[in-house]
Design a protein around this motif. Structure first.
Motif, PDB file in Angstrom:
ATOM      1  N   ARG A   1       0.824  -1.208   0.000  1.00  0.00           N
ATOM      2  CA  ARG A   1       0.000   0.000   0.000  1.00  0.00           C
ATOM      3  C   ARG A   1       0.858   1.258   0.000  1.00  0.00           C
ATOM      4  O   ARG A   1       0.501   2.265  -0.620  1.00  0.00           O
ATOM      5  N   ALA A   2       1.987   1.203   0.683  1.00  0.00           N
ATOM      6  CA  ALA A   2       2.869   2.377   0.703  1.00  0.00           C
ATOM      7  C   ALA A   2       3.453   2.646  -0.681  1.00  0.00           C
ATOM      8  O   ALA A   2       3.499   3.789  -1.142  1.00  0.00           O
ATOM      9  N   VAL A   3       3.886   1.619  -1.365  1.00  0.00           N
ATOM     10  CA  VAL A   3       4.478   1.798  -2.693  1.00  0.00           C
ATOM     11  C   VAL A   3       3.400   2.166  -3.715  1.00  0.00           C
ATOM     12  O   VAL A   3       3.650   2.934  -4.654  1.00  0.00           O
ATOM     13  N   ALA A   4       2.189   1.672  -3.524  1.00  0.00           N
ATOM     14  CA  ALA A   4       1.086   2.023  -4.424  1.00  0.00           C
ATOM     15  C   ALA A   4       0.599   3.443  -4.190  1.00  0.00           C
ATOM     16  O   ALA A   4      -0.208   3.951  -4.976  1.00  0.00           O
ATOM     17  N   GLY A   5       1.049   4.093  -3.131  1.00  0.00           N
ATOM     18  CA  GLY A   5       0.635   5.453  -2.841  1.00  0.00           C
ATOM     19  C   GLY A   5      -0.665   5.546  -2.074  1.00  0.00           C
ATOM     20  O   GLY A   5      -1.248   6.616  -1.937  1.00  0.00           O
ATOM     21  N   GLU A   6      -1.135   4.411  -1.537  1.00  0.00           N
ATOM     22  CA  GLU A   6      -2.385   4.399  -0.795  1.00  0.00           C
ATOM     23  C   GLU A   6      -2.178   4.766   0.677  1.00  0.00           C
ATOM     24  O   GLU A   6      -3.141   4.967   1.415  1.00  0.00           O
ATOM     25  N   LYS A   7      -0.921   4.846   1.078  1.00  0.00           N
ATOM     26  CA  LYS A   7      -0.604   5.094   2.478  1.00  0.00           C
ATOM     27  C   LYS A   7       0.782   5.724   2.532  1.00  0.00           C
ATOM     28  O   LYS A   7       1.641   5.400   1.696  1.00  0.00           O
ATOM     29  N   SER A   8       1.028   6.603   3.486  1.00  0.00           N
ATOM     30  CA  SER A   8       2.365   7.191   3.591  1.00  0.00           C
ATOM     31  C   SER A   8       3.339   6.145   4.126  1.00  0.00           C
ATOM     32  O   SER A   8       2.947   5.241   4.888  1.00  0.00           O
ATOM     33  N   PRO A   9       4.615   6.230   3.758  1.00  0.00           N
ATOM     34  CA  PRO A   9       5.595   5.295   4.324  1.00  0.00           C
ATOM     35  C   PRO A   9       5.618   5.329   5.848  1.00  0.00           C
ATOM     36  O   PRO A   9       5.774   4.281   6.491  1.00  0.00           O
ATOM     37  N   GLU A  10       5.432   6.521   6.423  1.00  0.00           N
ATOM     38  CA  GLU A  10       5.455   6.626   7.892  1.00  0.00           C
ATOM     39  C   GLU A  10       4.270   5.888   8.518  1.00  0.00           C
ATOM     40  O   GLU A  10       4.426   5.169   9.516  1.00  0.00           O
ATOM     41  N   ASP A  11       3.091   6.063   7.942  1.00  0.00           N
ATOM     42  CA  ASP A  11       1.903   5.382   8.481  1.00  0.00           C
ATOM     43  C   ASP A  11       2.014   3.868   8.305  1.00  0.00           C
ATOM     44  O   ASP A  11       1.630   3.092   9.188  1.00  0.00           O
ATOM     45  N   ALA A  12       2.540   3.439   7.143  1.00  0.00           N
ATOM     46  CA  ALA A  12       2.693   2.001   6.912  1.00  0.00           C
ATOM     47  C   ALA A  12       3.659   1.388   7.923  1.00  0.00           C
ATOM     48  O   ALA A  12       3.409   0.302   8.467  1.00  0.00           O
ATOM     49  N   ALA A  13       4.750   2.082   8.193  1.00  0.00           N
ATOM     50  CA  ALA A  13       5.730   1.570   9.153  1.00  0.00           C
ATOM     51  C   ALA A  13       5.142   1.514  10.565  1.00  0.00           C
ATOM     52  O   ALA A  13       5.338   0.535  11.300  1.00  0.00           O
ATOM     53  N   ALA A  14       4.411   2.565  10.954  1.00  0.00           N
ATOM     54  CA  ALA A  14       3.840   2.610  12.306  1.00  0.00           C
ATOM     55  C   ALA A  14       2.781   1.520  12.493  1.00  0.00           C
ATOM     56  O   ALA A  14       2.749   0.821  13.517  1.00  0.00           O
TER      57      ALA A  14
END
Length: 488
Positions: free
Chosen positions: A463-476
């Motif tokens: 989802r982060a790479v698809a742009g559906e979520k920020s990298p920071e939110d995906a990591a958290a």
């Protein structure tokens, strides 16, 4: 999500050699189930050592496989092959049922490095440290790729439970014909074969190749929501930036619930930002200014191995990240192949050096580790002969013979330098690159909770790479998810 092998495909077609590719391709769709022989196969002799193997290898070169074992020291021992299911997840389930039922055959079983350690941790297979002599154990200790052997050891005792048969190491494969159009030469290709680039250097080179060739984009890779993203493609990028799921190399196999979760960290987010940048049309809030946009097609977020292989074969992509089987099939496949002189391979690029890595044992070029090991059934009634067959699998001539016959990459680094290996076409041309990959291999963190964790990892980084979520939110969010699974 069904569990697949590291290659996302059948183990025995992963490295098909030139001599056997056509025959193997003809049977690759065969789904030979193990269900018919799990609870007793009347065709198996009680005196024979029965070896559980992949169906396609058994179909294509079963007789040659047995002859090679006999020539390597198992002469005089009756050997039979019992093909398992071609899907690695199904074979894992079959072997779980078989061992829990205390079936005596197969005496030896080939197991995917992606799940063999679960059988070790559940005490389902024999401890080879108790079965082999000191000379055998020293050979494994001294001559095999250390990171691969680690997949066959008990994480607590370090005892040996599996003998590596063949590893799988991914590389960055590329179109030399496209690179020549951009002005790169054979001297560049020789350097790229063994000298890893940084991701920034690689992105600049790739962009230049795309701009001066017929390629539509630079990178074809695997980023679907499946095991391959968690274990391999993202694991490589994350590790090359100095990150790790659980605090570094030493915690790959546990202890579950008593190891740190380290995904909500700058190095994890840095790698995700780079991958998001590669598929983005233009720079934005979640991209990284150091990298060019548009290096990869956004389609990679639904791609697995074959999608990437076909993209470079068709000429759409200039480069692909993939396993050794893709080299064989794109050069020696059944149609529209690429001449070997136009097909190159290089180690996976890196984000930071090993000295700069935040987590122990990471940094530098990193290749996800796949492959298969052979283990001993603890219920075997032919244990002494089975051990002799296992010893035959540890002989150099057997390893080199299977590389020639079936394309199984040797599990010992010194065999990469031999004349016999270099003469195998076409794979012998790529041994230097594969050796670098093997020396920098990263096992997946397989434990009893890994199937649940790998699903969460694949979902968040996709989802982060698809742009559906920020990298920071995906990591958290992934940090919270992995911590919860660790405590279950």
């Amino acid at each position: 999500m069904s569990e697949k092998s590291s290659q996302g495909k059948d183990s025995t077609t992963s490295s098909v050699s030139r001599r056997t590719f056509v025959k193997a391709a003809g049977v690759s769709g065969a789904a030979v189930g193990l269900s018919g022989c799990i609870y007793g196969d009347s065709s198996s002799s009680a005196d024979a050592v029965v070896v559980g193997v992949g169906p396609n290898m058994e179909e294509a070169i079963g007789d040659e496989f047995i002859q090679l074992l006999e020539d390597s020291g198992a002469d005089g021992i009756e050997i039979e092959l019992q093909p398992g299911h071609e899907d690695t997840g199904t074979r894992r389930s079959d072997y779980t049922n078989l061992l829990q039922a205390e079936e005596v055959q197969p005496d030896l079983l080939m197991m995917d490095s992606g799940w063999v350690n679960i059988f070790i941790q559940r005490d389902h297979i024999a401890n080879l440290s108790d079965e082999l002599d000191d000379e055998d154990l020293s050979l494994v200790e001294d001559e095999y790729f250390e990171s691969f052997t680690a997949m066959g050891r008990d994480p607590d005792s370090d005892d040996l439970y599996g003998i590596p048969i063949f590893p799988d190491y991914p590389t960055m494969q590329y179109r030399k014909d496209y690179a020549r159009n951009a002005g790169f030469t054979d001297d560049d290709f020789d350097e790229w074969a063994t000298e890893p680039m940084t991701w920034q250097e690689w992105a600049d080179v790739t962009q230049e190749i795309v701009e001066n060739s017929d390629a539509e984009y630079g990178l074809a890779t695997q980023w679907d929501i499946y095991e391959g993203t968690a274990c391999c493609t993202w694991n490589e990028v994350m590790s090359s930036f100095g990150g790790a799921y659980f605090g570094g190399f030493d915690n790959l196999f546990g202890p579950v619930g008593d190891r740190p979760v380290t995904v909500d960290e700058p190095e994890f987010i840095e790698g995700l930002r780079m991958m998001r940048t590669f598929v983005a049309e233009e720079h934005g809030e979640h991209t990284h200014e150091d990298y060019p946009t548009g290096i990869a097609t956004p389609s990679i977020t639904s791609w697995q191995e074959e999608n990437a292989r076909e993209a470079i074969l068709s000429g759409e992509a200039a480069m692909q990240r993939n396993w050794p089987y893709a080299i064989n099939q794109n050069i020696d496949g059944d149609k529209d192949t690429i001449p070997v002189e136009d097909y190159g391979a290089m180690p996976i690029p890196y984000g930071v050096t090993e000295d700069e890595a935040a987590q122990p044992g990471t940094g530098g070029t990193t290749a996800a580790l796949g492959g298969w090991l052979t283990v001993l059934n603890p219920n075997s009634e032919n244990k002494a002969d089975a051990i002799e067959v296992l010893r035959a699998m540890m002989v150099d001539e057997f390893n080199l013979g299977m590389f020639d016959l079936w394309g199984w990459v040797p599990p010992k680094p010194h065999l990469f330098d031999t004349e016999e290996a270099e003469q195998v076409e076409p794979m012998g041309r790529y041994m230097d690159t594969l050796r670098v990959a093997g020396e920098n291999a990263m096992p997946r963190p397989v434990t009893t909770v890994w199937p649940d964790q790998s699903q969460s990892i694949a979902e968040e980084v996709n989802r982060a790479v698809a742009g559906e979520k920020s990298p920071e939110d995906a990591a958290a969010d992934l940090q919270n998810s992995l911590e919860a699974i660790e405590q279950q």
